[in-house]
Scaffold this motif. Sequence first.
Motif, mmCIF file in Angstrom:
data_model
loop_
_atom_site.group_PDB
_atom_site.id
_atom_site.type_symbol
_atom_site.label_atom_id
_atom_site.label_comp_id
_atom_site.label_asym_id
_atom_site.label_seq_id
_atom_site.Cartn_x
_atom_site.Cartn_y
_atom_site.Cartn_z
ATOM 1 N N VAL A 29 79.199 60.448 82.118
ATOM 2 C CA VAL A 29 78.008 60.018 82.200
ATOM 3 C C VAL A 29 77.344 59.200 81.280
ATOM 4 O O VAL A 29 76.607 60.020 80.676
ATOM 5 N N LEU A 30 77.994 57.793 81.780
ATOM 6 C CA LEU A 30 77.069 57.014 80.894
ATOM 7 C C LEU A 30 75.527 56.924 81.214
ATOM 8 O O LEU A 30 75.369 56.865 82.464
ATOM 9 N N LEU A 31 74.010 56.732 80.470
ATOM 10 C CA LEU A 31 72.789 56.860 80.768
ATOM 11 C C LEU A 31 72.346 55.822 80.603
ATOM 12 O O LEU A 31 72.535 55.276 79.566
ATOM 13 N N GLY A 32 71.932 54.769 80.669
ATOM 14 C CA GLY A 32 71.359 53.731 80.705
ATOM 15 C C GLY A 32 71.584 52.381 80.924
ATOM 16 O O GLY A 32 72.596 52.317 81.628
ATOM 17 N N ALA A 33 71.990 50.814 80.120
ATOM 18 C CA ALA A 33 71.955 49.595 80.288
ATOM 19 C C ALA A 33 73.244 49.941 79.655
ATOM 20 O O ALA A 33 73.663 50.403 78.765
ATOM 21 N N ASN A 34 74.298 49.197 80.929
ATOM 22 C CA ASN A 34 75.550 48.482 80.004
ATOM 23 C C ASN A 34 75.605 46.806 81.119
ATOM 24 O O ASN A 34 75.595 47.200 82.321
ATOM 25 N N PRO A 35 76.033 46.695 79.767
ATOM 26 C CA PRO A 35 75.945 46.199 78.487
ATOM 27 C C PRO A 35 75.003 47.387 77.484
ATOM 28 O O PRO A 35 73.758 46.699 77.978
ATOM 29 N N VAL A 36 75.016 47.615 76.348
ATOM 30 C CA VAL A 36 74.215 48.112 75.502
ATOM 31 C C VAL A 36 73.566 47.186 74.729
ATOM 32 O O VAL A 36 74.454 46.914 74.186
ATOM 33 N N GLY A 86 81.183 43.537 71.560
ATOM 34 C CA GLY A 86 82.460 43.821 72.322
ATOM 35 C C GLY A 86 82.062 44.413 73.178
ATOM 36 O O GLY A 86 81.594 45.123 73.636
ATOM 37 N N VAL A 87 83.735 45.025 73.202
ATOM 38 C CA VAL A 87 84.164 46.726 74.236
ATOM 39 C C VAL A 87 84.535 47.005 73.727
ATOM 40 O O VAL A 87 85.333 47.067 72.874
ATOM 41 N N TYR A 88 83.852 48.812 74.128
ATOM 42 C CA TYR A 88 84.181 49.853 73.802
ATOM 43 C C TYR A 88 84.167 50.700 74.173
ATOM 44 O O TYR A 88 84.476 50.496 75.522
ATOM 45 N N PHE A 89 85.408 52.008 74.037
ATOM 46 C CA PHE A 89 85.726 53.175 74.870
ATOM 47 C C PHE A 89 84.978 54.455 74.214
ATOM 48 O O PHE A 89 85.283 54.704 72.878
ATOM 49 N N LEU A 90 84.281 54.971 75.325
ATOM 50 C CA LEU A 90 83.778 56.429 75.039
ATOM 51 C C LEU A 90 84.468 57.814 75.668
ATOM 52 O O LEU A 90 84.534 57.441 76.553
ATOM 53 N N ARG A 91 85.590 58.698 74.603
ATOM 54 C CA ARG A 91 85.872 59.440 74.774
ATOM 55 C C ARG A 91 85.902 60.554 74.190
ATOM 56 O O ARG A 91 85.594 61.208 73.331
ATOM 57 N N SER A 101 87.798 58.909 79.376
ATOM 58 C CA SER A 101 86.829 57.105 78.982
ATOM 59 C C SER A 101 86.271 56.507 79.436
ATOM 60 O O SER A 101 86.549 56.522 80.857
ATOM 61 N N ARG A 102 84.958 56.144 78.622
ATOM 62 C CA ARG A 102 84.468 55.213 79.961
ATOM 63 C C ARG A 102 83.957 54.279 79.193
ATOM 64 O O ARG A 102 83.810 54.352 77.895
ATOM 65 N N SER A 103 84.538 53.037 79.208
ATOM 66 C CA SER A 103 84.242 51.646 78.753
ATOM 67 C C SER A 103 82.764 51.964 78.282
ATOM 68 O O SER A 103 81.514 51.930 79.350
ATOM 69 N N PHE A 104 81.642 51.093 77.641
ATOM 70 C CA PHE A 104 80.971 49.966 77.280
ATOM 71 C C PHE A 104 80.895 48.843 76.566
ATOM 72 O O PHE A 104 81.810 48.777 76.158
ATOM 73 N N VAL A 105 79.940 47.890 76.985
ATOM 74 C CA VAL A 105 79.320 46.964 76.199
ATOM 75 C C VAL A 105 78.558 47.081 74.856
ATOM 76 O O VAL A 105 77.300 47.324 75.456
ATOM 77 N N ASN A 106 78.682 46.705 74.084
ATOM 78 C CA ASN A 106 77.623 46.800 73.528
ATOM 79 C C ASN A 106 77.195 44.876 72.929
ATOM 80 O O ASN A 106 78.140 43.489 72.464
#
Length: 108
Positions: A29-36, A86-91, A101-106
């Motif tokens: 579960v990603l918490l907060g804004a995406n993109p970061v 860029g785009v990253y993956f939290l695994r 995995s979940r993707s997020f943008v930094n």
Amino acid sequence: AYSAFAEPSMEVQGVESFNPVPPLPFEIVLLGANPVTSGSLSFKVTGSFDNYRVSVFDITGRRVMNTITVQENSLESMAVSNLYTGVYFLRAVSPGGGALSRSFVNLR
């Protein structure tokens, strides 16, 4: 002209739905804004295991942050300010070897 193939409410009678891949017993579960934009990624891993190994990968599949171990349902935060935009993956990997995995943008 009417086409039965375009009608979403049409069902095949007598055929049970089948999912050949069972769902994993955990979730990221990603918490907060995406993109970061804050330089910090907050997340938690929910599930039925005590510990999970979590890593961050870039779009080419290269691990860009060291693997950490997190506890189930604990709120975690990772500093991502050193990563390029860029785009990253939290695994997350469970003790049993299941991976999710979940993707997020930094944005820096």
